[in-house]
Every structure is written in structure tokens, then in C-alpha cells.
Design a protein around this motif. Sequence first.
Motif, PDB file in Angstrom:
ATOM      1  N   TYR A  28     -15.246  60.232  88.221  1.00  0.00           N
ATOM      2  CA  TYR A  28     -14.173  60.154  87.295  1.00  0.00           C
ATOM      3  C   TYR A  28     -14.046  59.193  86.198  1.00  0.00           C
ATOM      4  O   TYR A  28     -14.635  58.348  86.449  1.00  0.00           O
ATOM      5  N   GLY A  29     -13.745  59.726  85.072  1.00  0.00           N
ATOM      6  CA  GLY A  29     -13.911  58.766  83.888  1.00  0.00           C
ATOM      7  C   GLY A  29     -12.323  58.367  83.642  1.00  0.00           C
ATOM      8  O   GLY A  29     -11.517  59.078  83.185  1.00  0.00           O
ATOM      9  N   THR A  30     -12.149  57.141  83.683  1.00  0.00           N
ATOM     10  CA  THR A  30     -10.657  56.530  83.377  1.00  0.00           C
ATOM     11  C   THR A  30     -10.482  56.141  82.060  1.00  0.00           C
ATOM     12  O   THR A  30     -11.572  55.253  81.568  1.00  0.00           O
ATOM     13  N   PRO A  31      -9.416  56.374  81.486  1.00  0.00           N
ATOM     14  CA  PRO A  31      -9.159  55.689  80.120  1.00  0.00           C
ATOM     15  C   PRO A  31      -9.361  53.882  80.054  1.00  0.00           C
ATOM     16  O   PRO A  31      -8.795  53.716  81.322  1.00  0.00           O
ATOM     17  N   TRP A  32      -9.874  53.853  78.972  1.00  0.00           N
ATOM     18  CA  TRP A  32     -10.382  52.112  79.284  1.00  0.00           C
ATOM     19  C   TRP A  32     -10.071  51.288  77.927  1.00  0.00           C
ATOM     20  O   TRP A  32     -10.108  51.813  77.032  1.00  0.00           O
ATOM     21  N   ALA A  33      -9.467  50.231  78.060  1.00  0.00           N
ATOM     22  CA  ALA A  33      -9.115  49.374  77.101  1.00  0.00           C
ATOM     23  C   ALA A  33      -9.542  48.033  77.612  1.00  0.00           C
ATOM     24  O   ALA A  33      -9.516  47.528  78.815  1.00  0.00           O
ATOM     25  N   GLU A  34     -10.299  47.337  76.459  1.00  0.00           N
ATOM     26  CA  GLU A  34     -11.130  46.128  77.108  1.00  0.00           C
ATOM     27  C   GLU A  34     -10.189  45.058  77.627  1.00  0.00           C
ATOM     28  O   GLU A  34     -10.365  44.322  78.391  1.00  0.00           O
ATOM     29  N   GLN A  35      -8.816  45.027  76.961  1.00  0.00           N
ATOM     30  CA  GLN A  35      -8.046  43.910  77.598  1.00  0.00           C
ATOM     31  C   GLN A  35      -7.118  44.356  78.703  1.00  0.00           C
ATOM     32  O   GLN A  35      -6.946  45.639  78.893  1.00  0.00           O
ATOM     33  N   GLU A  36      -6.458  43.409  79.548  1.00  0.00           N
ATOM     34  CA  GLU A  36      -5.806  43.849  80.716  1.00  0.00           C
ATOM     35  C   GLU A  36      -4.412  44.636  80.083  1.00  0.00           C
ATOM     36  O   GLU A  36      -3.981  44.431  79.041  1.00  0.00           O
ATOM     37  N   PRO A  37      -3.840  45.703  80.860  1.00  0.00           N
ATOM     38  CA  PRO A  37      -2.547  46.157  80.550  1.00  0.00           C
ATOM     39  C   PRO A  37      -1.473  45.179  80.132  1.00  0.00           C
ATOM     40  O   PRO A  37      -1.453  44.205  81.029  1.00  0.00           O
ATOM     41  N   GLY A  38      -0.855  45.416  79.161  1.00  0.00           N
ATOM     42  CA  GLY A  38       0.168  44.319  78.482  1.00  0.00           C
ATOM     43  C   GLY A  38      -0.312  43.416  77.822  1.00  0.00           C
ATOM     44  O   GLY A  38       0.589  42.636  77.013  1.00  0.00           O
ATOM     45  N   ASN A  39      -1.540  43.175  77.314  1.00  0.00           N
ATOM     46  CA  ASN A  39      -2.054  42.086  76.704  1.00  0.00           C
ATOM     47  C   ASN A  39      -2.437  42.869  75.274  1.00  0.00           C
ATOM     48  O   ASN A  39      -2.992  43.763  74.840  1.00  0.00           O
ATOM     49  N   ALA A  40      -1.695  42.158  74.244  1.00  0.00           N
ATOM     50  CA  ALA A  40      -2.055  42.489  72.911  1.00  0.00           C
ATOM     51  C   ALA A  40      -1.761  43.899  72.616  1.00  0.00           C
ATOM     52  O   ALA A  40      -2.335  44.547  71.886  1.00  0.00           O
ATOM     53  N   GLY A  41      -0.629  44.535  73.283  1.00  0.00           N
ATOM     54  CA  GLY A  41      -0.275  46.077  73.180  1.00  0.00           C
ATOM     55  C   GLY A  41      -1.381  47.310  73.703  1.00  0.00           C
ATOM     56  O   GLY A  41      -1.147  47.937  73.483  1.00  0.00           O
ATOM     57  N   GLU A  42      -2.469  46.572  74.295  1.00  0.00           N
ATOM     58  CA  GLU A  42      -3.144  47.525  75.048  1.00  0.00           C
ATOM     59  C   GLU A  42      -2.542  48.220  76.343  1.00  0.00           C
ATOM     60  O   GLU A  42      -1.570  47.716  76.838  1.00  0.00           O
TER      61      GLU A  42
END
Length: 312
Positions: A291-305
Motif C-alpha cells: 500500500y502507498g499512503t499519501p505522504w507529507a514530510e511534516q507531521e499532520p497539523g504542522n505548517a498546514g500539512e
Amino acid sequence: MSQRQPADSKPFDALRTAKVMGPLGIIAGRGSLPVFIADAAAAGNVPVHIIGIRGEANDEIERFPHTWIRWGEIGKIFGALEKNGCKDLVIIGGVSRPDFKNIRVDVGALKALPFLLSLRKGGDDHVLSRVVRFFEQRGYRVHGAGDVLPELLIPEGTLTQRAPSADDETDMALAFKVVRALGQLDIGQAAVVASGHVLAVEAAEGTDAMLDRCAELKRRGRSHGTASGVLVKAPKPGQEERVDMPTIGPETIIRAAEAGLSGIAVAAQHVLIAECKRTIDTANERKLFLYGTPWAEQEPGNAGETGNKLDA
């Protein structure tokens, strides 16, 4: 969750999109990806020259124009690249820390001695970032394997017949938190979680050795049981992904199955898949999900990610 496959290959278009202007130089370590990229370049009528590290690269590189080097032969690297007109580079494949008996210092290495000494300090990210800058400062364009061939990047969603269960999703969420924490300390790119328990984290030994430890726990009867638990892989924050993107392949699937895991989840578009069809077929045979999960470098909630989440 629907089953998805990577898009069909269009190697020439992909290489052109990555702004590969002429002959492509490939500095090759272990694994099948150097040859895969060379095949794609050849299919797109892009000249290629592979520089294989002895003791690391596969002999199959000899199907293409190539030069073998030993650790320390920096002058030989630049000589081969210059002779073959390669200003575009891909550095791909696993490498081990060199044994001193296999190091052969040439004139090019002596000229680059300050750079080589600088590599003794710092973690892997420090070293690899400096390697990229070393080539760029000499006029080379360093491309990531995923930039040259986007089909190598794992897409979002389920790639296999089996999809993650609700319990798997819970383990995945915790495992990704662990990997983020590891990445902040420049330790590793992978972790295994089962039934809410962290079974293993990746350190210098690599993913395969970590999975072997999990398999040993299973054999000793100290693990989570049968067909439960998840391996996750994701890049470290700020990682130099052009030369150090996490990778999975058929061997990863086999070891995960031997460890009694139910599947593998990775950061979509930030993890490479070697031998895509064989990897997915192996997962289906072993009844694992991928499974490929959507990824943002920052933690959820940081800098609007938005962070990583599963499809509904």
C-alpha cells in the motif's frame, strides 16, 4: 480500496521530462535498478554509460557500455564520464561501507582528499548530500531515479489483491510515527509494528536484516503471531532523495512474509519499487498487501500539512 498498478513506461518522455540532455551516466551499486534504468534509456535512444562499483554492482551491467571501478578511484569515474560525454547522472543501488583492502586511491582521489575527509563526519544524510554537491560543483546534473523514471515510484493506494484491514491501518499509523521519529535522528527509514507493539526499527543494518530479526522472533514464538503486523518505509525529513530514496523489491516481500507480517505500507511517490511486476506478484502469492499512503514530510497539523492518511 481498489487495486492500482504503476502507469505504463514511456522511457523517452520520462527522460526528457527529467531534462536529461545527452548521454546518461549511471553510477551503479547493488540491485536491479541500475540495469532497469539503462534499459529504459536504451529504449528511448538515450546513450548510457554505467560505472559499476566492484563488489556491489551486478555483472549484468556488462550488457551496456560500462567501466568498473574500485572504491577510491574517483579520477577513473570522472575520466569515464568525460570520455563518454555524460553530464547527466543517476546514482543508484545499495552499497556497503568499503573494506580498506578494496580501496584503490588514484590521482583523482588525492585531489579530492579534503572532500573525502569531510565524509568521515555526520550521518548518512550529511554524506550523501555532500556527494551530490561534489558532482554538481563539477558541472554534473544529478537526477533521482524517480525523476528519470516516475514509474519506479510507488503510487497511492493498494497495489495488491489484499488490502490493509482496520487493524493494519492502526499499526500503519503508529509505524509511520515511529519512522518520522527515527528520521529526525537520522537513524533509519523503516519500522515494524504489530498489534500496537513496535517489534523492530531499522538502523545501520538495513531493512532486510531488520526483517530477519522479526523472523527470528517469530521462530522463537515471541512475536505477534501469524500474518499480522506491518512494515512501513518512508524517507527521513530533508533526505537527499536523489541518491538515497527508500526501496522495496521482491526480497523485501519474501522477508516480510517470513517474518509473519500481513503487509507493507510505504510513503507514496517517495519509495522506489524494484522489479515492479515481480514484487507485486510475489506479494499476491504470499497474500501480503502493498500500500502507498499519501505522504507529507511534516507531521499532520504542522505548517498546514495534511500528513499521511489512508484512502476511504
